[in-house]
Design a protein around this motif. Sequence first.
Motif, PDB file in Angstrom:
ATOM      1  N   GLU A  16     -26.269   3.803 -34.451  1.00 18.09           N
ATOM      2  CA  GLU A  16     -26.388   4.650 -33.229  1.00 18.09           C
ATOM      3  C   GLU A  16     -27.525   4.380 -31.888  1.00 18.09           C
ATOM      4  O   GLU A  16     -27.193   3.878 -31.469  1.00 18.09           O
ATOM      5  N   ASP A 149     -11.950   1.884 -26.581  1.00 17.34           N
ATOM      6  CA  ASP A 149     -12.342   2.576 -27.234  1.00 17.34           C
ATOM      7  C   ASP A 149     -14.329   2.501 -27.741  1.00 17.34           C
ATOM      8  O   ASP A 149     -14.372   3.592 -28.144  1.00 17.34           O
ATOM      9  N   GLU A 154     -18.492   8.621 -31.625  1.00 17.11           N
ATOM     10  CA  GLU A 154     -17.828   9.500 -32.439  1.00 17.11           C
ATOM     11  C   GLU A 154     -18.052  11.239 -32.790  1.00 17.11           C
ATOM     12  O   GLU A 154     -18.388  11.670 -32.088  1.00 17.11           O
ATOM     13  N   THR A 155     -16.725  11.288 -32.773  1.00 22.97           N
ATOM     14  CA  THR A 155     -16.775  13.254 -32.974  1.00 22.97           C
ATOM     15  C   THR A 155     -17.877  13.909 -33.374  1.00 22.97           C
ATOM     16  O   THR A 155     -19.000  14.710 -32.575  1.00 22.97           O
ATOM     17  N   GLU A 156     -18.611  13.520 -34.462  1.00 25.66           N
ATOM     18  CA  GLU A 156     -19.722  13.576 -34.950  1.00 25.66           C
ATOM     19  C   GLU A 156     -21.134  13.703 -33.986  1.00 25.66           C
ATOM     20  O   GLU A 156     -21.258  14.093 -34.253  1.00 25.66           O
ATOM     21  N   TYR A 157     -20.664  12.567 -33.332  1.00 28.50           N
ATOM     22  CA  TYR A 157     -22.053  12.582 -32.407  1.00 28.50           C
ATOM     23  C   TYR A 157     -21.734  12.841 -31.793  1.00 28.50           C
ATOM     24  O   TYR A 157     -22.925  13.448 -31.374  1.00 28.50           O
TER      25      TYR A 157
END
Length: 334
Positions: A16, A149, A154-157
């Motif tokens: 990413e 979007d 992402e939540t984990e980011y």
Amino acid sequence: MSKKRESGLPPSYTAEAGLVPNISNGMPKDEDECQVSQKLAVLQEESLKPIKEDLAEWIAKTLGKMGKALEIDITPDTFLDILDNGVYLCQLAKLIQRKAEECVADGSYTEPLPQVKLRCKNNAASGSWFARDNAANFLHWCKAFGMADDQMFETEYLVSHTGEKSVLMCILELARIGYKFGLDPPNLIRMEKEIEKEEEVPVIEQPKPTSLDAEVNLSPSPPPLGDLDPPLDLDAEVRRIAFKCKCHDHVKKLGEGKYLIFGRVVQIRFLKNRHLMVRVGGGWDTLENYLVHHTPVEVFEHRRPATGDPKDIGNKYLYFKSKYKSHAQVANGH
């Protein structure tokens, strides 16, 4: 739970963040390629600092107006540490929703608002499942309020600090939503609105591109860094960075704050009279990072022998080499 940081250069990099690990098809990369990847990683991280600085100031100022309970000490260095449990992001979203409801009540906003209730665990610990739940609830709210979007993370980011850039871009978009309902914006959003107003004014005649040297009457050699401390002249600072990146021949001035770079018209502004920022699509980038990543390149095709494959069908890969500097020069900072 240990967190992956984007600061520094860990042994493996996240896709990413635009970085690649030190292997390619199971084979080690050349040392020069690894040095270039690391150099670009550092440059990209540096390019996020002005955005973090602006957003940190905006978040502290915005939440501070809600009362002492939400006063926070957030800096570019502590940005994700403060936000990673999702609590303050949820509070920002709730504030914007209240502003939106006020706008509907006073008639200044006539479109229907999304019916979404944002739940938040205010004592969520960093790295916990409650933190992940807060982040997921925040993102659900963002989508309900029209965020695309590709503008979210992402939540984990957020929770694991593995996608800082995506988090920053999402918060910038959050600030744009807040601005629509009367919330004071960060400086970057303020500059965006100024550019939009300028672009609404019809241009009678498109000015011809002029080189930085001809337009500003500057000599071919770049000025010493001390002459631009603090930088007050936009053209002089653009020129200094263009010379530093060895691509000054491809940077032409079109007008006040408008430049032609590698054939593309861009808007450049000072952020707090310190950082030179380029308006790129829906976001911002530092001028130096923009120049490095948009410099024309030469592409070379290489082949690795692949066991069992015909000789004319090798394991192909593309190798990109800068037109203006060698890999060794990039790695050594020249």
